[in-house]
Structure formats: C-alpha cells, structure tokens
Design a protein around this motif. Structure first.
Motif, PDB file in Angstrom:
ATOM      1  N   VAL A  76     -45.233   6.660   2.333  1.00 22.06           N
ATOM      2  CA  VAL A  76     -44.467   5.969   3.216  1.00 22.06           C
ATOM      3  C   VAL A  76     -43.695   6.030   4.072  1.00 22.06           C
ATOM      4  O   VAL A  76     -42.229   5.325   4.426  1.00 22.06           O
ATOM      5  N   ARG A  77     -43.227   7.250   4.192  1.00 21.38           N
ATOM      6  CA  ARG A  77     -42.664   8.386   4.900  1.00 21.38           C
ATOM      7  C   ARG A  77     -43.284   8.594   6.091  1.00 21.38           C
ATOM      8  O   ARG A  77     -44.506   9.762   5.808  1.00 21.38           O
ATOM      9  N   SER A  78     -42.787   9.187   7.487  1.00 17.45           N
ATOM     10  CA  SER A  78     -43.506   9.663   8.667  1.00 17.45           C
ATOM     11  C   SER A  78     -43.323  10.656   9.105  1.00 17.45           C
ATOM     12  O   SER A  78     -41.628  11.444   8.278  1.00 17.45           O
ATOM     13  N   GLY A  79     -44.628  11.550   9.162  1.00 14.85           N
ATOM     14  CA  GLY A  79     -43.428  13.405   9.072  1.00 14.85           C
ATOM     15  C   GLY A  79     -43.826  13.346  10.817  1.00 14.85           C
ATOM     16  O   GLY A  79     -42.929  14.265  11.377  1.00 14.85           O
ATOM     17  N   LYS A  80     -43.503  12.100  11.618  1.00 16.90           N
ATOM     18  CA  LYS A  80     -42.596  11.725  12.569  1.00 16.90           C
ATOM     19  C   LYS A  80     -41.523  12.068  12.568  1.00 16.90           C
ATOM     20  O   LYS A  80     -40.586  12.211  13.989  1.00 16.90           O
ATOM     21  N   LYS A  81     -40.537  11.349  11.662  1.00 13.53           N
ATOM     22  CA  LYS A  81     -39.437  11.419  11.192  1.00 13.53           C
ATOM     23  C   LYS A  81     -38.869  12.284  10.374  1.00 13.53           C
ATOM     24  O   LYS A  81     -37.409  12.938  10.252  1.00 13.53           O
ATOM     25  N   GLU A  82     -39.535  13.021   9.953  1.00 11.19           N
ATOM     26  CA  GLU A  82     -39.204  14.384   8.795  1.00 11.19           C
ATOM     27  C   GLU A  82     -40.267  15.207   8.336  1.00 11.19           C
ATOM     28  O   GLU A  82     -41.138  15.114   8.139  1.00 11.19           O
ATOM     29  N   ASP A  83     -39.741  15.956   7.929  1.00 11.49           N
ATOM     30  CA  ASP A  83     -40.219  17.501   7.577  1.00 11.49           C
ATOM     31  C   ASP A  83     -40.867  16.907   6.000  1.00 11.49           C
ATOM     32  O   ASP A  83     -39.921  17.785   5.272  1.00 11.49           O
ATOM     33  N   LYS A  84     -41.628  16.433   5.497  1.00 12.01           N
ATOM     34  CA  LYS A  84     -42.016  16.165   3.743  1.00 12.01           C
ATOM     35  C   LYS A  84     -42.451  17.121   2.957  1.00 12.01           C
ATOM     36  O   LYS A  84     -41.825  17.209   1.954  1.00 12.01           O
ATOM     37  N   ASN A 142     -48.100  19.237   8.375  1.00  9.69           N
ATOM     38  CA  ASN A 142     -47.385  17.877   7.996  1.00  9.69           C
ATOM     39  C   ASN A 142     -48.436  18.099   6.551  1.00  9.69           C
ATOM     40  O   ASN A 142     -49.658  18.173   6.243  1.00  9.69           O
ATOM     41  N   VAL A 143     -48.156  16.740   5.635  1.00  7.66           N
ATOM     42  CA  VAL A 143     -48.928  16.239   4.883  1.00  7.66           C
ATOM     43  C   VAL A 143     -48.860  14.736   4.547  1.00  7.66           C
ATOM     44  O   VAL A 143     -47.342  14.341   4.874  1.00  7.66           O
ATOM     45  N   PHE A 144     -49.610  13.814   4.355  1.00  9.82           N
ATOM     46  CA  PHE A 144     -49.433  12.276   4.267  1.00  9.82           C
ATOM     47  C   PHE A 144     -50.619  12.367   3.013  1.00  9.82           C
ATOM     48  O   PHE A 144     -51.610  12.944   2.396  1.00  9.82           O
ATOM     49  N   THR A 145     -49.878  10.769   2.044  1.00  8.60           N
ATOM     50  CA  THR A 145     -50.625  10.327   1.354  1.00  8.60           C
ATOM     51  C   THR A 145     -52.180   9.413   2.104  1.00  8.60           C
ATOM     52  O   THR A 145     -51.811   8.960   3.236  1.00  8.60           O
ATOM     53  N   VAL A 146     -53.113   9.544   1.138  1.00 14.46           N
ATOM     54  CA  VAL A 146     -53.970   8.584   1.937  1.00 14.46           C
ATOM     55  C   VAL A 146     -54.856   7.943   0.548  1.00 14.46           C
ATOM     56  O   VAL A 146     -55.580   8.841  -0.274  1.00 14.46           O
ATOM     57  N   GLY A 147     -55.226   6.845   0.501  1.00  9.76           N
ATOM     58  CA  GLY A 147     -55.047   5.675  -1.039  1.00  9.76           C
ATOM     59  C   GLY A 147     -57.244   5.819  -0.314  1.00  9.76           C
ATOM     60  O   GLY A 147     -58.061   5.828  -1.151  1.00  9.76           O
ATOM     61  N   TRP A 148     -57.839   5.373   0.625  1.00  7.65           N
ATOM     62  CA  TRP A 148     -58.758   5.376   1.935  1.00  7.65           C
ATOM     63  C   TRP A 148     -59.807   6.504   1.695  1.00  7.65           C
ATOM     64  O   TRP A 148     -59.604   7.242   2.677  1.00  7.65           O
ATOM     65  N   VAL A 149     -60.139   7.043   0.455  1.00 11.51           N
ATOM     66  CA  VAL A 149     -61.466   8.047   0.680  1.00 11.51           C
ATOM     67  C   VAL A 149     -62.078   8.092  -0.708  1.00 11.51           C
ATOM     68  O   VAL A 149     -62.543   8.013  -1.160  1.00 11.51           O
ATOM     69  N   SER A 150     -63.769   8.852  -0.003  1.00  6.85           N
ATOM     70  CA  SER A 150     -64.806   8.788  -0.521  1.00  6.85           C
ATOM     71  C   SER A 150     -65.611   9.945  -0.587  1.00  6.85           C
ATOM     72  O   SER A 150     -66.071  10.033   0.406  1.00  6.85           O
ATOM     73  N   THR A 151     -66.683  10.556  -1.653  1.00  2.00           N
ATOM     74  CA  THR A 151     -67.814  11.261  -1.299  1.00  2.00           C
ATOM     75  C   THR A 151     -68.870  10.523  -0.540  1.00  2.00           C
ATOM     76  O   THR A 151     -69.118   9.210  -1.221  1.00  2.00           O
TER      77      THR A 151
END
Length: 194
Positions: free
Chosen positions: A85-93, A30-39
């Motif tokens: 905005v799309r879930s890997g539970k519903k589709e293969d992104k 699966n692939v998903f987007t994360v905006g809350w990530v930090s070193t």
C-alpha cells in the motif's frame, strides 16, 4: 447448493503473495508486494506476474531486466501489507523496516534476508494487458534457508510458515498436507501373509 452469478472478475483465490525486490541503474533497491503471481512452466522455469505500469518497480524491472521474488513467512505479514500500500516513489520501504539485503548470486539484485526462500529471476517479456502488464520471468537461481532442508536434501516448505492472499485478507498456510501428488491413484501395497 444454489450458486449466485457475478460479473467476470479475477476471483482466483487464494493466491501466493510475494515481496519483489528490484533495483535501478543507480543501485537504488525497492521492494513491493505482488499478489498476482503464478508458475506457468517448469522447463524452462517460468513465473508470470501482473504489474501495474505506475508502480516504481515496474520501471526498475524493465530497466534492469531482473528481480527477486521473495516468499514471505507469517512473521513478515505486516511488511507484506505495508509494501503493498506504500509507494517506493514516496519512501524507502527497506529503510522503514530496517530490512537486511543479501547479495544476488546469479543476478545483481539483492534478496531479503528475512525471506526464507528467494527466487532470482531474469525478465523474458512484458505483454500489455490493461490495468496490469504481464511479466514473464525465468527463475535462474533459488536461495533457501538451510534449516528448511532435511537430511535427504528435500526442501520442507511446510517449515517456512508461508502465507497467501485471498480477497483482501492474508492467511497462514497449514503445515499439514491434505495429500501428496498422485495419492488419489497410488496403488496400495499388498501384504502377503505367510
């Protein structure tokens, strides 16, 4: 200038935006987007990430104990938005975008071929916080497109066309630096006249 006060909120902007690949025990990626990530640490190299428990990748990462943090370029902004905005539970992104995967070097999770830089990570801990849980990852290998490396072996991040996220919008990063680390205290060289 006067300032207005707002209630406590996470207004730390801009932030990096990344595409995280993970896989489950059946090798489903699966692939998903994360905006809350930090070193958060350099030795050991540790990255912190906030993930909501209802995300599919939450379970994949918890189960496998690993993931890849793929840094996206400007040309990947539509993929970044869609995968947020799309879930890997519903589709293969991955299939939806026809994304090519590169085999992991130090872990079994693949990276995105299209991503110029990919950080292979091992999960260190998960701490429940509220809407999100805090995941700490140790970076154990970094893959960098060879055309980003100069003749001295330096990684030229400015050539990667990376993007960031700020309060609901995506921005490209300017390739010209405003300064270099330590420039504000660097001593000027004296020129000796003969």
């Amino acid at each position: 200038m006067n300032k207005l006060n707002f209630k406590g909120s996470v207004m730390l902007n801009p932030t990096p935006v990344v595409l995280v690949t993970s896989k489950n025990k059946d090798d489903k990626v699966n692939v998903f987007t994360v905006g809350w990530v930090s070193t958060v640490c350099t030795k050991e190299p540790i990255i912190a990430m906030g993930i909501r428990p209802e995300r599919l990748s939450y379970d994949y990462i918890k189960e496998s104990g690993e993931c890849v943090i793929n840094l996206p370029s400007r040309e990947m902004v539509k993929i970044v938005d869609y995968c947020g905005v799309r879930s890997g539970k519903k589709e293969d992104k991955i299939k939806h975008f026809g994304l090519q995967l590169n085999k992991g070097e130090s872990i079994s999770t693949p990276s995105l071929q299209k991503s110029p830089i990919a950080l292979e990570c091992k999960l260190k801990s998960i701490t429940p916080l509220g809407t999100h849980d805090l995941f700490l990852f140790e970076v154990i290998n970094v893959k960098v497109d060879e055309d980003l490396i100069d003749s001295n072996g330096k990684i030229c991040f400015n050539k990667a066309n990376l993007i960031c996220y700020s309060h609901g919008e995506y921005y490209g990063l300017n390739a010209k630096p405003l300064g270099t680390f330590g420039y504000s205290v660097k001593k000027k060289k004296k020129i000796h006249k003969k």
